[in-house]
Design a protein around this motif. Sequence first.
Motif, PDB file in Angstrom:
ATOM      1  N   TYR A  21     -56.832  -2.212   4.597  1.00  0.00           N
ATOM      2  CA  TYR A  21     -58.275  -2.013   4.490  1.00  0.00           C
ATOM      3  C   TYR A  21     -58.581  -1.113   3.305  1.00  0.00           C
ATOM      4  N   ARG A  44     -54.858  -8.184  10.545  1.00  0.00           N
ATOM      5  CA  ARG A  44     -55.203  -7.616   9.238  1.00  0.00           C
ATOM      6  C   ARG A  44     -54.607  -6.216   9.147  1.00  0.00           C
ATOM      7  N   ASP A  99     -59.413  -6.996  14.055  1.00  0.00           N
ATOM      8  CA  ASP A  99     -58.464  -8.069  13.783  1.00  0.00           C
ATOM      9  C   ASP A  99     -57.106  -7.424  13.521  1.00  0.00           C
ATOM     10  N   TYR A 136     -64.686   0.231   2.601  1.00  0.00           N
ATOM     11  CA  TYR A 136     -65.190  -0.597   3.710  1.00  0.00           C
ATOM     12  C   TYR A 136     -65.429   0.275   4.935  1.00  0.00           C
ATOM     13  N   HIS A 168     -72.889  -3.370   6.709  1.00  0.00           N
ATOM     14  CA  HIS A 168     -72.844  -4.655   7.426  1.00  0.00           C
ATOM     15  C   HIS A 168     -73.680  -4.572   8.703  1.00  0.00           C
ATOM     16  N   ASP A 199     -69.602  -7.301  11.786  1.00  0.00           N
ATOM     17  CA  ASP A 199     -68.477  -8.008  11.191  1.00  0.00           C
ATOM     18  C   ASP A 199     -67.302  -8.049  12.169  1.00  0.00           C
ATOM     19  N   LYS A 200     -67.563  -8.564  13.367  1.00  0.00           N
ATOM     20  CA  LYS A 200     -66.621  -8.479  14.493  1.00  0.00           C
ATOM     21  C   LYS A 200     -65.194  -8.896  14.171  1.00  0.00           C
ATOM     22  N   LYS A 201     -65.014  -9.807  13.275  1.00  0.00           N
ATOM     23  CA  LYS A 201     -63.661 -10.287  13.005  1.00  0.00           C
ATOM     24  C   LYS A 201     -62.819  -9.278  12.240  1.00  0.00           C
ATOM     25  N   SER A 202     -63.425  -8.381  11.530  1.00  0.00           N
ATOM     26  CA  SER A 202     -62.672  -7.553  10.604  1.00  0.00           C
ATOM     27  C   SER A 202     -62.003  -6.332  11.231  1.00  0.00           C
ATOM     28  N   LEU A 203     -62.764  -5.441  11.795  1.00  0.00           N
ATOM     29  CA  LEU A 203     -62.229  -4.145  12.221  1.00  0.00           C
ATOM     30  C   LEU A 203     -61.200  -4.248  13.330  1.00  0.00           C
ATOM     31  N   HIS A 227     -69.194   0.435   3.807  1.00  0.00           N
ATOM     32  CA  HIS A 227     -69.611  -0.948   4.011  1.00  0.00           C
ATOM     33  C   HIS A 227     -69.741  -1.341   5.483  1.00  0.00           C
ATOM     34  N   TRP A 228     -68.969  -0.704   6.353  1.00  0.00           N
ATOM     35  CA  TRP A 228     -69.036  -0.996   7.779  1.00  0.00           C
ATOM     36  C   TRP A 228     -70.459  -0.787   8.290  1.00  0.00           C
TER      37      TRP A 228
END
Length: 167
Positions: free
Chosen positions: A93, A90, A87, A97, A105, A81-85, A101-102
Amino acid sequence: FPPRKKFMEGLLSQGLVKRSRLFLSKDAVEHLKVRYRNDQIPEYAEVDQKTSIIYLELPQDIHLLEGTHSFKIKVLDDLPDKKSLIDYSRKKYRDSYLRFHWIQHYLREGKSRRYESGHLDLTHTGPISWQSRVIEYLRDRGIQVSASELFTKDHYMLYKDRMGSRF
């Protein structure tokens, strides 16, 4: 958690940290705001529970999450999920996650292709158990680490006794 702190500082002192990110609990944010000026507080994202977490990117595209409050250390050989952690826009959190969830994913995206076991999700048991497993994981992926910088002095002696003098 001195062993966790020593381990991460050891990675940093060896020049192995390429990127990092701080995830702070609401309590930690309040603590910092009371004790420091805004310009003294590092960039961070906020976590919705009591857990504070540090993300480290290491060589060979290795990614590590370490946290407080019974957070298991997580080490992955690819970033899901490259965009999330990473980013940085953002700022909020969910603990779930980062805690669960990390890795889910990662597994769902089939990221564990480079190695038979591409990830670790370890409880901090024993004085050297989790550190030994992470060191072995990093070395298996070609990352040269000095174990002496990852342990307290007493724990390093125990590590050498258990693993042999070549370490």
